[in-house]
Design a protein around this motif. Structure first.
Motif, short mmCIF file in Angstrom:
data_model
loop_
_atom_site.label_atom_id
_atom_site.label_comp_id
_atom_site.label_asym_id
_atom_site.label_seq_id
_atom_site.Cartn_x
_atom_site.Cartn_y
_atom_site.Cartn_z
N THR A 8 26.78 42.34 -85.31
CA THR A 8 26.76 43.25 -84.17
C THR A 8 28.17 43.56 -83.66
N SER A 9 28.30 44.70 -82.99
CA SER A 9 29.55 45.06 -82.30
C SER A 9 29.33 45.15 -80.79
N HIS A 10 28.13 44.81 -80.31
CA HIS A 10 27.77 45.00 -78.90
C HIS A 10 28.03 43.74 -78.10
N ASP A 11 28.71 43.89 -76.96
CA ASP A 11 29.10 42.71 -76.18
C ASP A 11 28.60 42.66 -74.75
N ALA A 39 28.54 32.77 -103.87
CA ALA A 39 28.38 34.19 -103.59
C ALA A 39 29.69 34.81 -103.10
N SER A 40 29.88 36.08 -103.44
CA SER A 40 30.99 36.87 -102.92
C SER A 40 30.49 37.59 -101.68
N LEU A 41 31.14 37.35 -100.54
CA LEU A 41 30.64 37.89 -99.27
C LEU A 41 31.54 38.99 -98.73
N LYS A 42 30.91 40.00 -98.15
CA LYS A 42 31.62 41.06 -97.43
C LYS A 42 31.02 41.12 -96.04
N LEU A 43 31.89 41.14 -95.00
CA LEU A 43 31.42 41.20 -93.63
C LEU A 43 31.62 42.60 -93.07
N ALA A 44 30.63 43.07 -92.34
CA ALA A 44 30.70 44.42 -91.77
C ALA A 44 30.08 44.44 -90.39
N SER A 45 30.41 45.46 -89.62
CA SER A 45 29.82 45.67 -88.29
C SER A 45 29.93 47.15 -87.95
N PRO A 46 29.15 47.64 -87.00
CA PRO A 46 29.20 49.07 -86.68
C PRO A 46 30.60 49.58 -86.35
N PRO A 51 33.73 41.03 -84.42
CA PRO A 51 32.48 41.12 -83.68
C PRO A 51 32.55 40.22 -82.45
N PRO A 52 31.97 40.63 -81.33
CA PRO A 52 31.97 39.77 -80.15
C PRO A 52 31.08 38.56 -80.36
N LEU A 53 31.53 37.41 -79.90
CA LEU A 53 30.73 36.19 -79.98
C LEU A 53 30.08 35.93 -78.63
N ASP A 54 28.82 35.61 -78.65
CA ASP A 54 28.13 35.22 -77.42
C ASP A 54 28.79 33.96 -76.89
N PRO A 55 29.32 33.98 -75.65
CA PRO A 55 30.00 32.80 -75.13
C PRO A 55 29.15 31.54 -75.14
N LYS A 56 27.84 31.70 -74.93
CA LYS A 56 26.97 30.54 -74.91
C LYS A 56 26.86 29.87 -76.28
N THR A 83 36.10 42.59 -89.95
CA THR A 83 34.93 43.17 -90.61
C THR A 83 35.16 44.65 -90.89
N GLU A 84 34.50 45.12 -91.92
CA GLU A 84 34.62 46.53 -92.30
C GLU A 84 33.62 47.37 -91.51
N GLU A 85 33.95 48.62 -91.26
CA GLU A 85 33.01 49.50 -90.56
C GLU A 85 31.80 49.76 -91.44
N LEU A 86 30.65 49.61 -90.86
CA LEU A 86 29.38 49.70 -91.58
C LEU A 86 29.20 51.02 -92.31
N VAL A 87 29.69 52.09 -91.71
CA VAL A 87 29.47 53.43 -92.26
C VAL A 87 30.10 53.61 -93.64
N HIS A 88 31.06 52.76 -94.00
CA HIS A 88 31.76 52.91 -95.27
C HIS A 88 31.10 52.16 -96.43
N LEU A 89 29.98 51.49 -96.18
CA LEU A 89 29.40 50.61 -97.19
C LEU A 89 28.11 51.18 -97.78
N LEU A 90 27.89 50.83 -99.05
CA LEU A 90 26.71 51.31 -99.78
C LEU A 90 25.92 50.14 -100.34
N ALA A 91 24.60 50.26 -100.31
CA ALA A 91 23.74 49.22 -100.86
C ALA A 91 23.98 49.01 -102.35
N SER A 92 24.39 50.06 -103.03
CA SER A 92 24.60 49.97 -104.48
C SER A 92 25.73 49.02 -104.86
N ASP A 93 26.57 48.65 -103.89
CA ASP A 93 27.69 47.76 -104.18
C ASP A 93 27.36 46.29 -103.98
#
Length: 238
Positions: A8-11, A39-46, A51-56, A83-93
């Motif tokens: 998420t990108s919402h805080d 696994a090879s991991l890629k992190l993304a967010s809107p 990404p903001p972390l919930d303080p709790k 994290t990379e912007e979500l709009v730039h990513l494709l499921a095919s990758d």
């Protein structure tokens, strides 16, 4: 295995003036389980970036082995901060996608066009889609190959009404996730508050709460390795 993790990108916690975002355990547990499995991991967010972390989720009582490991892992912290912007990513990758929760996704995932298109890309390609806690909210406007809502007729779970009531946010969230999944025709089920619970229906994996994030990642690995899958219920190690 190439796995995309969408955060998420919402805080903002509704109109309370309080902060929310990603629940750290729900990222850290799957991150290390998948990474340790090779696994090879890629992190993304809107919005990309940190990404903001919930303080709790950073309070001492909410720490787990995975979150403590993350706090001493500079490389993982840098990865999360970029994290990379979500709009730039494709499921095919990628071979699969995993959505961790926290309350943030309740606001920025249901109507996110990039997220919806991405998940539909995974679904249409027959690739696994996993989401835990509040993150199954990313599924509510996703359509399956038949044009129906993806969750219709599917075995699903997610943060329960009882858990939302327990944290005092029934009237703060835009809607109750359990109710919405049921309204869309999902075969929603749950277990006791805060206990691990994962539902699997074909390539769709959903977890009920933070304690379900590690087990959901385990099921995702099983599915990717084609070793067989089943509903997980039980205790989680910390």
């Amino acid at each position: 295995m190439k796995i995309l993790i969408v955060l998420t990108s919402h805080d903002q916690l509704g109109n309370t003036g309080k902060k929310t975002g990603l629940w750290l355990e729900e990222f850290a547990a799957p991150y290390y389980l998948l990474k340790d499995a090779g696994a090879s991991l890629k992190l993304a967010s809107p919005k990309g970036g940190q990404p903001p972390l919930d303080p709790k989720s950073e309070l001492p009582e909410n720490q787990t082995h995975a979150t403590k490991r993350f706090r001493t892992d500079g490389a993982a912290q840098a990865e999360l901060a970029n994290t990379e912007e979500l709009v730039h990513l494709l499921a095919s990758d990628f071979d699969a996608v995993f959505y961790p929760g926290g309350h943030g996704p309740m606001w920025d995932m249901p109507d996110n066009a990039a997220s919806i298109a991405l998940i539909e890309g995974f679904v249409n390609a027959g690739k696994p889609v996993a989401a835990v806690c509040h993150a199954p909210v990313a599924l509510v406007n996703v359509r399956g190959k038949d044009g129906e809502y993806l969750v219709k007729g599917k075995r699903v779970t997610g943060f329960s009404n009882a858990e939302e009531e327990a944290v005092g946010l029934i009237t703060v969230v835009p809607f109750l996730l359990e109710d919405r999944l049921r309204e869309l025709g999902g075969n929603y089920s749950k277990t006791d508050n805060w206990m691990p619970y994962v539902q699997v229906d074909g390539n769709l994996i959903t977890g009920q709460n933070p304690a379900s994030s590690g087990p959901a990642a385990e099921v995702l690995l099983q599915l990717l390795r084609s070793t067989g899958i089943s509903t997980f219920m039980g205790k989680t190690s910390r």
